[in-house]
Design an enzyme around this catalytic site. Structure first.
Site, PDB file in Angstrom:
ATOM      1  CE  LYS A 108       1.088   3.641  -0.741  1.00 14.85           C
ATOM      2  NZ  LYS A 108       0.578   2.961   0.448  1.00 14.85           N
ATOM      3  CG  ASP A 126       7.769   1.261   1.784  1.00 19.17           C
ATOM      4  OD1 ASP A 126       7.749   0.308   0.990  1.00 19.17           O
ATOM      5  OD2 ASP A 126       7.111   1.267   2.846  1.00 19.17           O
ATOM      6  CG  ASP A 136       3.012  -3.015   2.839  1.00 16.76           C
ATOM      7  OD1 ASP A 136       4.180  -2.628   2.999  1.00 16.76           O
ATOM      8  OD2 ASP A 136       2.080  -2.253   2.508  1.00 16.76           O
ATOM      9  CD  GLU A 178       7.099   5.225   4.131  1.00 18.05           C
ATOM     10  OE1 GLU A 178       6.798   5.503   5.315  1.00 18.05           O
ATOM     11  OE2 GLU A 178       6.914   4.094   3.633  1.00 18.05           O
ATOM     12  CD1 TRP A 189       3.912   7.396   3.256  1.00 24.89           C
ATOM     13  CD2 TRP A 189       2.232   6.719   4.567  1.00 24.89           C
ATOM     14  NE1 TRP A 189       2.881   6.969   2.449  1.00 24.89           N
ATOM     15  CE2 TRP A 189       1.839   6.544   3.231  1.00 24.89           C
ATOM     16  CE3 TRP A 189       1.334   6.362   5.586  1.00 24.89           C
ATOM     17  CZ2 TRP A 189       0.597   6.035   2.863  1.00 24.89           C
ATOM     18  CZ3 TRP A 189       0.092   5.857   5.225  1.00 24.89           C
ATOM     19  CH2 TRP A 189      -0.271   5.691   3.869  1.00 24.89           C
ATOM     20  CG  HIS A 240       9.388   1.862   5.894  1.00 25.05           C
ATOM     21  ND1 HIS A 240       8.170   2.481   5.970  1.00 25.05           N
ATOM     22  CD2 HIS A 240       9.999   2.037   7.093  1.00 25.05           C
ATOM     23  CE1 HIS A 240       8.050   3.032   7.168  1.00 25.05           C
ATOM     24  NE2 HIS A 240       9.138   2.789   7.857  1.00 25.05           N
ATOM     25  CG  ASP A 294       2.734  -0.299  -0.788  1.00 30.19           C
ATOM     26  OD1 ASP A 294       3.734  -0.921  -0.404  1.00 30.19           O
ATOM     27  OD2 ASP A 294       2.141   0.539  -0.093  1.00 30.19           O
ATOM     28  CG  ASP A 347       6.094  -0.567   6.191  1.00 30.56           C
ATOM     29  OD1 ASP A 347       5.184  -1.119   6.842  1.00 30.56           O
ATOM     30  OD2 ASP A 347       5.915   0.461   5.510  1.00 30.56           O
ATOM     31  CG  HIS A 365       5.910   3.314  -0.675  1.00 25.62           C
ATOM     32  ND1 HIS A 365       5.748   4.223   0.345  1.00 25.62           N
ATOM     33  CD2 HIS A 365       5.181   2.239  -0.333  1.00 25.62           C
ATOM     34  CE1 HIS A 365       4.976   3.706   1.271  1.00 25.62           C
ATOM     35  NE2 HIS A 365       4.622   2.494   0.902  1.00 25.62           N
TER      36      HIS A 365
HETATM   37  C1  RNT Z   1       2.287   2.990   3.921  1.00 22.39           C
HETATM   38  C2  RNT Z   1       3.679   3.260   4.357  1.00 22.39           C
HETATM   39  C3  RNT Z   1       3.877   3.414   5.834  1.00 22.39           C
HETATM   40  C4  RNT Z   1       3.115   2.406   6.649  1.00 22.39           C
HETATM   41  C5  RNT Z   1       3.518   2.337   8.096  1.00 22.39           C
HETATM   42  C6  RNT Z   1       2.501   1.636   8.927  1.00 22.39           C
HETATM   43  O1  RNT Z   1       2.193   2.718   2.591  1.00 22.39           O
HETATM   44  O2  RNT Z   1       4.529   2.274   3.877  1.00 22.39           O
HETATM   45  O3  RNT Z   1       5.212   3.402   6.129  1.00 22.39           O
HETATM   46  O4  RNT Z   1       3.234   1.128   6.113  1.00 22.39           O
HETATM   47  O5  RNT Z   1       3.827   3.567   8.575  1.00 22.39           O
HETATM   48 ZN    ZN Z   2       6.544   2.307   4.614  1.00 28.26          ZN
END
Ligand code: RNT
Ligand code: ZN
Length: 412
Positions: free
Chosen positions: A220, A251, A288, A218, A176, A278, A286, A318, A254
């Site tokens: 985003k 993810d 998290d 990955e 990523w 993720h 995003d 994640d 994302h």
């Molecule tokens: C960031 C991505 C990525 C990170 C990790 C730490 O937006 O989601 O995957 O969260 O690699």
């Molecule tokens: Zn991620």
């Protein structure tokens, strides 16, 4: 578990014991970075670019010992098969520049994994670095910057391969990058072309052993400071992955907030052997947040089960919440992932499909709602018992004790 509960599920054609046995073998990759706000061990101090954590809860892990102590504690309360997902910044021992990592810096992790019966996954760390110039890495217009990150990724492939070989189970390396632009780009194609060439170069320079590892990419949709354009968009990586035999990693934080990640799964599976995830919880962006057992999470778990794809998916977590007890955060999110999979496995999808194909949409709706009332909580308790893990109402007091005796003594 009451015999009655088993019989209720049997009446829908679901054998609870088989479900429990199946779930036990589904691997979940626990992200080590929830425990220290994605700091890593290279140097002290917070993230310096690319991603962000918010919160200042005391007791975060500051080194290999503290992080592995916290992991060992958390693992006791998470049922099922587990892997640990590492980032390059969690190298330990004598720290080297990221472009020069080798298996040596990760040998203690392999030892830890062997001791605890875990697999390992890996990520090159392409953020929080002075070599991230103007938020660009593999797509930078500066060749020296691109070359630096190419070296880092090539060496990361070698570390991942080492994990796969040592632990006798496939390891996933996921790439990523934060690359993007704050405002409307003058050129969208240029950075994407450079990203494509950098990726090509990585895989040209090192032919990894596909028997022991996989590589995912990955995407985003946007990031803080990259609101208008991300080089590695979903379309970019979906095409790159399929063309180069890599995995596309979804993810769940994302995509556009109204987009359903669950809906993508069946389409992706029709064209890819496997997929990576993720699993995260975006709140308006995003962000998290720690996984809750909400509809979004359930939808993803449901799709994986409906599509019979549990052995075609790498499931990684994640999220990173620094505003609450980090160890509890890891436990809560991981248990919720397991709960979602359990609920999905307890659902008679064949009956629902028959109703749908019979154009009996009222039946589908009625049954979907009826199933919500089934006593899955008792099956969850049974699953926890069988995995030797405390039940729902029982683990948190241990976490409070751990905070009192260990985390609060760290003085940070
Ligand atoms: C960031 C991505 C990525 C990170 C990790 C730490 O937006 O989601 O995957 O969260 O690699
Ligand atoms: Zn991620």
């Amino acid at each position: 578990m009451r015999e009655e509960v088993k019989n209720i599920y049997l009446s829908y054609g679901i054998d609870v014991d088989k479900v429990i046995d199946k779930l036990k073998n589904v691997k979940i990759s626990l992200h080590c970075w929830q425990l220290d706000d994605v700091n890593g061990f290279e140097n002290e101090g917070a993230l310096t670019g690319g991603i962000q954590t918010t919160g200042n809860y005391p007791g975060k892990a500051r080194n290999f010992k503290e992080l592995t102590d916290d992991l060992e504690f958390a693992l006791k309360y998470i049922p099922g098969s587990k892997k640990i997902n590492l980032h390059a910044i969690y190298q330990t021992g004598k720290i080297v520049d990221r472009s020069e990592i080798t298996p040596v810096q990760f040998a203690p992790w392999v030892e830890f994994a062997k001791k605890n019966g875990l697999g390992l996954d890996f990520n090159p760390t392409i953020f929080s670095s002075p070599m991230l110039v103007d938020n660009m890495s593999l797509s930078s217009p500066i060749k020296e910057v691109r070359d630096y990150w190419i070296r880092h990724c090539v060496n990361s492939l070698k570390v991942t391969e080492y994990f796969g070989r040592e632990l006798n189970q496939k390891s996933l390396m996921n790439i990523w990058i934060p690359d993007g632009l704050k405002d409307a780009p003058a050129d969208r194609m240029g950075p994407r072309k450079r990203l494509k060439e950098s990726l090509d170069e990585i895989f040209k320079q090192y032919k990894y052993d596909k028997n022991v590892m996989d590589v995912a990419v990955e995407s985003k949709v946007f990031g803080i400071g990259m609101e208008s354009y991300t080089t590695g968009s979903h379309e970019f990586y979906m095409n790159y992955a399929i063309k180069n035999n890599l995995l596309c990693l979804l993810d769940t934080g994302h995509f556009h907030p109204t987009e359903s990640v669950a809906d993508k799964i069946s389409s992706m599976l029709l064209f890819n052997d496997s997929l990576a995830f993720h699993v995260s919880r975006p709140v308006r962006w995003d962000s998290d947040h720690v996984l809750k057992l909400n509809d979004d999470l359930q939808d993803v778990a449901d799709e994986l089960v409906k599509c019979d794809a549990l052995d075609r998916a790498y499931i990684g977590l994640d999220y990173f919440d620094a505003s609450i007890n980090r160890v509890s955060a890891l436990i809560i999110g991981a248990r919720n992932m397991e709960k979602a999979l359990l609920k999905a496995l307890l659902t008679p999808w064949d009956l629902l499909k028959i109703a749908q194909d019979g154009l009996n949409h009222t039946r589908v709706l009625a049954m979907q709602e009826e199933l919500k009332c089934l006593p899955w909580g008792e099956v969850w308790d049974e699953y926890c018992d069988k995995c030797g893990v405390k039940r729902e109402a029982e683990w948190f007091s241990d976490a409070i004790e751990y905070e009192k005796n260990v985390l609060s003594k760290r003085g940070n």
